[in-house]
Design a protein around this motif. Structure first.
Motif, short mmCIF file in Angstrom:
data_model
loop_
_atom_site.label_atom_id
_atom_site.label_comp_id
_atom_site.label_asym_id
_atom_site.label_seq_id
_atom_site.Cartn_x
_atom_site.Cartn_y
_atom_site.Cartn_z
N ILE A 155 0.84 -1.21 0.00
CA ILE A 155 0.00 0.00 0.00
C ILE A 155 0.87 1.25 0.00
CG2 ILE A 155 -1.81 1.26 1.21
CD1 ILE A 155 -2.57 -1.51 2.50
N ALA A 186 -2.00 4.81 5.92
CA ALA A 186 -2.62 3.65 5.27
C ALA A 186 -3.97 3.33 5.89
CB ALA A 186 -1.68 2.44 5.36
N LEU A 189 -6.41 5.71 4.42
CA LEU A 189 -6.78 5.36 3.05
C LEU A 189 -7.79 4.20 3.05
CD1 LEU A 189 -3.26 5.58 1.35
CD2 LEU A 189 -5.17 7.18 1.06
N PHE A 190 -7.54 3.23 3.91
CA PHE A 190 -8.46 2.09 3.99
C PHE A 190 -9.83 2.56 4.48
CE2 PHE A 190 -10.62 -1.55 5.68
CZ PHE A 190 -10.26 -2.60 4.84
N ILE A 195 -8.42 2.41 -1.32
CA ILE A 195 -7.41 1.46 -1.80
C ILE A 195 -8.07 0.43 -2.71
CG2 ILE A 195 -5.57 -0.14 -1.16
CD1 ILE A 195 -5.62 1.12 1.66
N THR A 202 -1.73 -2.44 -5.73
CA THR A 202 -2.80 -1.57 -5.22
C THR A 202 -2.69 -0.22 -5.90
OG1 THR A 202 -1.56 -0.50 -3.43
CG2 THR A 202 -2.59 -2.62 -2.94
N ILE A 204 -4.20 3.89 -5.27
CA ILE A 204 -4.88 4.78 -4.33
C ILE A 204 -5.74 5.74 -5.15
CG2 ILE A 204 -4.57 6.48 -2.48
CD1 ILE A 204 -3.26 3.71 -1.91
#
Ligand code: GRF
Length: 209
Positions: A155, A186, A189-190, A195, A202, A204
């Protein structure tokens, strides 16, 4: 909102920065529970001070299989709403290999931080491996957990220079400072659904689901 479970074994500094980031930077995720396999993990007290629920699932002396142990962890996760539908599990210095059954159940919902630029130096003592090898740069990686050791889709990564005078200790410190930046990022982002996973890659996106 997604429910977050953080698994630790010791110091818990990555756990701490994630919990702080959730509070201060308003990451849209619920810090549901911190679980340790080690009752003496320093991170447990830190989490409690921050008002986050903690649980211990002691692994020392447990004589069952890896999957039997992981089922105990999963029971706790489910109790706090960290489910395969609505959960995120962050491994943050959790010193156990998790079973393929656990990984399959929480497919693409388990993250790990590794103190090297993967695929270089997987496994244990990555900072020592980097110093011994003589690389000029190392760093850290946040990745999804798959069946291999530190092999899941990457990621985020961050790089640090390695100087001639660096030791395992000094390099670990430099890398840890970067870990503390990219792991909360991260998680954000999740949480924001940004993601996308395609095979082992992956991407973004700017916008969430
Ligand atoms: C970190 O170096 C992390 O990369 C590795 O274990 C260490 C955990 O440190 N997986 P902490 O418990 O988060 O302080």
């Amino acid at each position: 909102m997604i429910n977050l479970g953080i698994l630790i074994s010791g110091r818990g500094s990555n756990m701490e920065v994630i919990l702080k980031a959730i509070k201060r930077q308003k990451i849209p995720i619920n810090a549901a529970v911190v679980i340790s396999n080690n009752p003496d993990a320093k991170g447990l007290k830190i989490a409690q001070k921050m008002g986050v629920k903690t649980e211990v699932v002691e692994s020392k002396g447990f004589s069952g299989t890896r999957w039997e142990y992981d089922q105990k962890i999963i029971n706790v996760l489910q109790k706090y709403g960290v489910t395969e539908k609505n959960g995120l599990v962050c491994l943050a210095g959790f010193m156990r290999i998790i079973s393929s059954e656990f990984i399959k159940k929480y497919r693409n919902r388990i993250l790990n931080i590794h103190p090297a630029i993967l695929p270089a130096f997987p496994g244990l003592h990555s900072q020592k491996q980097a110093v011994d090898y003589g690389v000029k740069f190392s760093g850290c990686t946040v990745h999804f957990v798959d069946d291999g050791v530190d092999t899941g889709p990457i990621i985020l990564q961050a790089v640090v220079p390695v100087s001639d005078t660096d030791t395992e200790e000094t390099l670990s410190k430099k890398i840890l400072a970067k870990e503390h930046k990219i792991y909360p990022e991260a998680v954000r982002l999740f949480a924001e659904g940004r993601i996308r996973i395609m095979g082992r890659k992956t991407t973004i996106t700017n916008q969430g689901r």
